[in-house]
Structure formats: C-alpha cells, structure tokens
Write an enzyme that holds these catalytic residues in place. Structure first.
Site, PDB file in Angstrom:
ATOM      1  N   ARG A 168       0.855  -1.196   0.000  1.00 30.47           N
ATOM      2  CA  ARG A 168       0.000   0.000   0.000  1.00 30.47           C
ATOM      3  C   ARG A 168       0.887   1.242   0.000  1.00 30.47           C
ATOM      4  O   ARG A 168       1.828   1.330   0.788  1.00 30.47           O
ATOM      5  CB  ARG A 168      -0.897  -0.029   1.248  1.00 30.47           C
ATOM      6  CG  ARG A 168      -2.281   0.495   0.972  1.00 30.47           C
ATOM      7  CD  ARG A 168      -3.191   0.305   2.157  1.00 30.47           C
ATOM      8  NE  ARG A 168      -3.226   1.466   3.033  1.00 30.47           N
ATOM      9  CZ  ARG A 168      -4.059   1.585   4.048  1.00 30.47           C
ATOM     10  NH1 ARG A 168      -4.919   0.622   4.309  1.00 30.47           N
ATOM     11  NH2 ARG A 168      -4.042   2.649   4.803  1.00 30.47           N
TER      12      ARG A 168
ATOM     13  N   ARG B 260       1.133   9.728   9.560  1.00 33.42           N
ATOM     14  CA  ARG B 260      -0.246   9.308   9.865  1.00 33.42           C
ATOM     15  C   ARG B 260      -0.459   9.242  11.374  1.00 33.42           C
ATOM     16  O   ARG B 260      -1.517   9.608  11.878  1.00 33.42           O
ATOM     17  CB  ARG B 260      -0.554   7.952   9.207  1.00 33.42           C
ATOM     18  CG  ARG B 260      -0.892   8.103   7.724  1.00 33.42           C
ATOM     19  CD  ARG B 260      -0.666   6.836   6.946  1.00 33.42           C
ATOM     20  NE  ARG B 260      -1.538   5.755   7.301  1.00 33.42           N
ATOM     21  CZ  ARG B 260      -1.270   4.462   7.044  1.00 33.42           C
ATOM     22  NH1 ARG B 260      -0.141   4.126   6.451  1.00 33.42           N
ATOM     23  NH2 ARG B 260      -2.120   3.537   7.397  1.00 33.42           N
TER      24      ARG B 260
HETATM   25  P1  B4P Z   1      -6.418  -0.852  10.422  1.00 33.65           P
HETATM   26  O1  B4P Z   1      -6.630  -0.135  11.719  1.00 33.65           O
HETATM   27  O2  B4P Z   1      -7.596  -1.350   9.709  1.00 33.65           O
HETATM   28  O3  B4P Z   1      -5.483   0.041   9.574  1.00 33.65           O
HETATM   29  P2  B4P Z   1      -5.573   0.917   8.325  1.00 33.65           P
HETATM   30  O4  B4P Z   1      -6.511   0.369   7.294  1.00 33.65           O
HETATM   31  O5  B4P Z   1      -4.159   1.133   7.885  1.00 33.65           O
HETATM   32  O6  B4P Z   1      -6.137   2.270   8.899  1.00 33.65           O
HETATM   33  P3  B4P Z   1      -5.691   3.680   8.546  1.00 33.65           P
HETATM   34  O7  B4P Z   1      -6.388   4.462   9.572  1.00 33.65           O
HETATM   35  O8  B4P Z   1      -4.266   3.979   8.419  1.00 33.65           O
HETATM   36  O9  B4P Z   1      -6.140   3.778   7.028  1.00 33.65           O
HETATM   37  P4  B4P Z   1      -7.502   4.131   6.315  1.00 33.65           P
HETATM   38  O10 B4P Z   1      -7.683   3.164   5.223  1.00 33.65           O
HETATM   39  O11 B4P Z   1      -8.623   4.337   7.281  1.00 33.65           O
HETATM   40  O12 B4P Z   1      -5.366  -2.062  10.707  1.00 33.65           O
HETATM   41  C1  B4P Z   1      -5.113  -3.056   9.756  1.00 33.65           C
HETATM   42  C2  B4P Z   1      -3.754  -3.762   9.935  1.00 33.65           C
HETATM   43  O13 B4P Z   1      -3.569  -4.402  11.204  1.00 33.65           O
HETATM   44  C3  B4P Z   1      -3.668  -4.892   8.933  1.00 33.65           C
HETATM   45  O14 B4P Z   1      -2.348  -4.976   8.446  1.00 33.65           O
HETATM   46  C4  B4P Z   1      -4.064  -6.162   9.717  1.00 33.65           C
HETATM   47  O15 B4P Z   1      -3.573  -7.337   9.156  1.00 33.65           O
HETATM   48  C5  B4P Z   1      -3.422  -5.857  11.048  1.00 33.65           C
HETATM   49  N1  B4P Z   1      -4.126  -6.442  12.210  1.00 33.65           N
HETATM   50  C6  B4P Z   1      -5.436  -6.291  12.495  1.00 33.65           C
HETATM   51  N2  B4P Z   1      -5.746  -6.876  13.677  1.00 33.65           N
HETATM   52  C7  B4P Z   1      -4.570  -7.391  14.159  1.00 33.65           C
HETATM   53  C8  B4P Z   1      -4.226  -8.109  15.363  1.00 33.65           C
HETATM   54  N3  B4P Z   1      -5.114  -8.364  16.318  1.00 33.65           N
HETATM   55  N4  B4P Z   1      -2.943  -8.491  15.522  1.00 33.65           N
HETATM   56  C9  B4P Z   1      -2.014  -8.230  14.559  1.00 33.65           C
HETATM   57  N5  B4P Z   1      -2.283  -7.540  13.406  1.00 33.65           N
HETATM   58  C10 B4P Z   1      -3.548  -7.130  13.205  1.00 33.65           C
HETATM   59  O16 B4P Z   1      -7.133   5.584   5.708  1.00 33.65           O
HETATM   60  C11 B4P Z   1      -6.087   5.789   4.779  1.00 33.65           C
HETATM   61  C12 B4P Z   1      -5.989   7.267   4.414  1.00 33.65           C
HETATM   62  O17 B4P Z   1      -7.231   7.705   3.805  1.00 33.65           O
HETATM   63  C13 B4P Z   1      -5.799   8.233   5.606  1.00 33.65           C
HETATM   64  O18 B4P Z   1      -4.443   8.343   5.984  1.00 33.65           O
HETATM   65  C14 B4P Z   1      -6.382   9.536   5.002  1.00 33.65           C
HETATM   66  O19 B4P Z   1      -5.478  10.176   4.142  1.00 33.65           O
HETATM   67  C15 B4P Z   1      -7.561   9.041   4.166  1.00 33.65           C
HETATM   68  N6  B4P Z   1      -8.825   9.024   4.943  1.00 33.65           N
HETATM   69  C16 B4P Z   1      -9.542   7.925   5.290  1.00 33.65           C
HETATM   70  N7  B4P Z   1     -10.632   8.270   6.020  1.00 33.65           N
HETATM   71  C17 B4P Z   1     -10.591   9.628   6.134  1.00 33.65           C
HETATM   72  C18 B4P Z   1     -11.428  10.574   6.800  1.00 33.65           C
HETATM   73  N8  B4P Z   1     -12.503  10.191   7.499  1.00 33.65           N
HETATM   74  N9  B4P Z   1     -11.085  11.886   6.738  1.00 33.65           N
HETATM   75  C19 B4P Z   1     -10.010  12.294   6.038  1.00 33.65           C
HETATM   76  N10 B4P Z   1      -9.166  11.445   5.400  1.00 33.65           N
HETATM   77  C20 B4P Z   1      -9.459  10.123   5.441  1.00 33.65           C
END
Ligand code: B4P
Length: 195
Positions: free
Chosen positions: A135, A146
């Site tokens: 990603r 972030r």
């Molecule tokens: P997640 O917490 O689901 O992580 P994420 O998808 O990376 O969230 P993030 O907040 O960064 O990104 P988002 O897509 O919302 O964790 C997943 C990871 O943890 C995986 O690798 C999984 O395998 C692992 N995992 C899960 N449970 C586990 C466990 N128990 N043990 C070990 N590993 C585990 O947002 C991306 C970007 O979009 C933002 O930075 C922003 O630019 C934009 N964006 C999204 N929403 C927005 C909003 N509301 N406002 C403004 N910008 C926004």
C-alpha cells in the site's frame, strides 16, 4: 431500530479487521472511508485525483469531500438497517457531521469502539503490511506522519465520545478472535444502556 457503530483508533490498530467481522455478524455494511477513497483513486475519479497525493503524504482528505462521499454511501439501500463506520469520523467537524447526518433519519451513534494499540506495535504491523500488500501510504515516513495526524486531529475525539458515555476501549494488542469476542460483548451491552 438501525444500529450505528463507530470504530476508531490509530492507523494499523486493526479497526478495519474488526469492523469487517462485526459487519458480517450483524448483517449491516462496513463503511470504510479509506476503502471508499482508495476505490476513487483506482477508478481515476476527480475525487480520487484530489485524494491520492493527500493520502500518500499521510494527511487527511478535506472534511467536506469525505463527508459528501460518506453521505452518498449512507444513502444506499443496504445502509438503512445501520452501518459500521471504519475510519470516520476522524476530526471533530466530521463527528458533528455524522451526528447531523444520522439525526436526519432519527438515528444516532450507538457506541464507539476505540481499538487501542501502542505505537511501536503499530509501526511494526504497518511496515509488515507494506511488504505484503504494497500500500503506497505504508512507507516509514508516511506511517510516522499518519500517527502524528492521528494524535493531533483524531485522538481528541475520544474525549468527546467519553463524555457522551459512548466510548468503549478495547485492547487491540491481542489475537483477532479474542478482540472480536470483546467487541461483540461491548456491542451487545451498548444497546442496553439508557442514555
Ligand atoms: P487498520 O486499523 O484497519 O489500519 P488501516 O486500514 O491502515 O487504517 P488507517 O487508519 O491507516 O487507514 P484508512 O484506510 O482508514 O489495521 C489493519 C492492519 O492491522 C492490517 O495490516 C491487519 O492485518 C493488522 N491487524 C489487524 N488486527 C490485528 C491483530 N489483532 N494483531 C495483529 N495484526 C492485526 O485511511 C487511509 C488514508 O485515507 C488516511 O491516511 C487519510 O489520508 C484518508 N482518509 C480515510 N478516512 C478519512 C477521513 N474520514 N477523513 C479524512 N481522510 C481520510
């Protein structure tokens, strides 16, 4: 009565994983603003063109754009019975917009699940994911940004929801199934608390 649940926590806390499981268990959609934005980027829409460089820098996409996108998604038929919000709200104005949007149909946020994970575990997980999934916002510099943005703009929401007695903190540094069981208990309990 439709159920509206919010997952919130730092990037990489696993909120997406838990939101997806709970959505399947409850039969209501998971609405991830990160996934919706990535889909706009992949389809090359005008919103995607604006969002792409912002996401790659680790910053937040402007509130009004994300909220407009969320409103559209909430208007789809499958969201009538409720929704699990994953990654929204991320700022105080977004939380206010969500209250207003749900209020239009007599709904409200029923519970907020805060998936808590220490910073060092997060960096480790996201660096691993970068290798597995590639990603573009999982580079070490973007991960740090972030996390900084999360602390500055998103973490203050915990206080808002704590005072509204909606916040449930879940220890996210455990196996996925154990966390999911805790989430389920929290959600079943939330429906029984008068407000
Ligand atoms: P997640 O917490 O689901 O992580 P994420 O998808 O990376 O969230 P993030 O907040 O960064 O990104 P988002 O897509 O919302 O964790 C997943 C990871 O943890 C995986 O690798 C999984 O395998 C692992 N995992 C899960 N449970 C586990 C466990 N128990 N043990 C070990 N590993 C585990 O947002 C991306 C970007 O979009 C933002 O930075 C922003 O630019 C934009 N964006 C999204 N929403 C927005 C909003 N509301 N406002 C403004 N910008 C926004």
């Amino acid at each position: 009565m439709p159920k509206h649940l919010v997952f919130f926590g730092p990037p990489g806390s696993g909120k997406g994983t838990q939101a997806s499981r709970l959505a399947s268990a409850l039969g209501i959609p998971q609405i991830s603003t990160g996934d919706l934005l990535r889909s706009h980027v992949a389809r090359g829409t005008p919103l995607g063109a604006i969002a792409r460089p912002i996401m790659e820098s680790g910053a937040l996409v402007p509130d009004e754009l994300v909220t407009r996108m969320l409103k559209e998604r909430l208007g789809e038929p499958d969201a009538r019975r409720g929704a699990i919000f994953d990654g929204y709200p991320r700022t105080v104005p977004q939380a206010e917009s969500l209250d207003a949007l749900l209020g239009e149909t007599g709904g409200r946020v029923d519970a907020v699940l805060f998936v808590d994970v220490p910073d060092e575990v997060i960096v480790d997980r996201l660096v691993k994911r970068a290798t597995l999934e590639g990603r573009s916002d999982d580079s070490p510099a973007t991960i740090r940004e972030r996390l900084r943005v999360y602390r500055q703009k998103t973490a203050p929401l915990a206080e808002r929801y704590r005072s509204a007695r909606l916040l449930v903190t879940i220890d996210g540094n455990r196996p996925v199934d154990v966390i999911a069981a805790d989430v389920r208990r929290a959600v079943d309990g939330a429906g029984n608390t008068p407000r």
